[in-house]
Design an enzyme around this catalytic site. Structure first.
Site, PDB file in Angstrom:
ATOM      1  N   LYS A  48      29.353  41.853  41.388  1.00  0.00           N
ATOM      2  CA  LYS A  48      30.785  41.905  41.652  1.00  0.00           C
ATOM      3  C   LYS A  48      31.132  41.133  42.923  1.00  0.00           C
ATOM      4  O   LYS A  48      32.061  40.313  42.939  1.00  0.00           O
ATOM      5  CB  LYS A  48      31.246  43.359  41.792  1.00  0.00           C
ATOM      6  CG  LYS A  48      32.764  43.508  41.916  1.00  0.00           C
ATOM      7  CD  LYS A  48      33.162  44.751  42.675  1.00  0.00           C
ATOM      8  CE  LYS A  48      33.115  44.525  44.177  1.00  0.00           C
ATOM      9  NZ  LYS A  48      33.694  45.637  44.947  1.00  0.00           N
TER      10      LYS A  48
ATOM     11  N   ASP B 295      35.653  45.482  39.375  1.00  0.00           N
ATOM     12  CA  ASP B 295      35.619  46.607  40.314  1.00  0.00           C
ATOM     13  C   ASP B 295      36.116  47.857  39.605  1.00  0.00           C
ATOM     14  O   ASP B 295      36.324  47.872  38.390  1.00  0.00           O
ATOM     15  CB  ASP B 295      36.438  46.299  41.565  1.00  0.00           C
ATOM     16  CG  ASP B 295      37.939  46.322  41.316  1.00  0.00           C
ATOM     17  OD1 ASP B 295      38.355  46.351  40.134  1.00  0.00           O
ATOM     18  OD2 ASP B 295      38.702  46.329  42.296  1.00  0.00           O
TER      19      ASP B 295
END
Length: 258
Positions: free
Chosen positions: A150, A168
């Site tokens: 991420k 996220d």
């Protein structure tokens, strides 16, 4: 004449069965291509130039800010990093600052002790292996301490303009809640989003979805009455079918922690 049972070649049945299983378990978007196109067209009208809300001055400070933001709010990270980045905006300066002083700057952020260790370690590795420069590939970014997929995707998108999707908490929830790109893991959601989002909208899609999840399709109660895609949305939680007016929002204001 006896029935003859044909033998399959060794190893041939299992791969076919495994492929069939993958086909049946793979979760797909419930939207047509035209519906997905319209969803992102509206997002593009509402926020023509969406921005991430983590403050930074270069690729290195962005990398640090994203690494610090795990299990923390962007506003809280910004409050801590403003004075930090004023004195340490390169790997060399961060290393000179040292882990102890770094902890003092970020002690208001959750897990700050471990994050301080990672920031110092990634600064060392950037200097030793990359000449002090932030690398531009996901694979290289992910060898840095404290940097996962991420974080790498955020840096690639925001610092280097690459078309990536960083999944996220908000984005994972949105993709599953509205069934745009359902998946059991962030990697599954990322792959499904990359598959369904039209190419021309990929660059900003990450921020559109995150901001939509943060300010409209909220975790506790989605504010469907404020949603510009309420008529298209196929979430079981939807409480309104009338879309909010499609108007461009004022320029983003970066939230500041109190």
């Amino acid at each position: 004449m006896k029935n003859v049972k044909l033998k399959s070649s060794p190893g041939s049945a299992k791969p076919r069965a495994a492929t069939a299983a993958r086909r049946t378990t793979r979760q797909r978007s419930v939207y047509s291509k035209a519906e997905v196109e319209e969803i992102f067209r509206r997002f593009s009208v509402q926020r023509p130039e969406p921005k991430g809300e983590l403050e930074h001055v270069n690729a290195f400070t962005l990398l640090v800010a994203v690494a610090l933001s795990a299990q923390a709010t962007d506003a809280g990270v910004n409050k801590a990093t403003r004075p930090l980045f004023a004195v340490a905006d390169t790997p060399q300066k961060m290393l000179a600052l040292g882990e102890g002083k770094l902890r003092d700057y970020i002690k208001t952020i959750g897990l700050y002790r471990n994050k301080a260790k990672n920031v110092i370690a990634l600064s060392e590795k950037l200097i030793a292996d990359f000449g002090g420069e932030v690398p531009r590939t996901r694979e290289e970014l992910m060898v840095l301490p404290g940097v996962g997929r991420k974080t790498a995707n955020v840096v690639l998108q925001m610092a280097f303009g690459q078309r990536t999707i960083a999944v996220d908490t908000h984005l994972f929830r949105i993709a599953n809640r509205i069934r745009l790109a359902p998946g059991k893991t962030p990697d599954e959601v990322e792959a499904n989003l990359m598959r369904v989002i039209p190419e021309k909208y990929l660059y900003h899609a990450h921020h559109w979805l995150i901001l939509h999840g943060r300010y409209v399709c909220k975790a506790r109660r989605p504010e469907c009455e404020r949603c510009i895609i309420a008529d298209i949305c196929k979430s079981p939680e939807k409480s309104c079918d009338i879309p909010a007016p499609l108007v461009e929002l004022p320029p983003q204001v970066i939230p500041v922690a109190g």
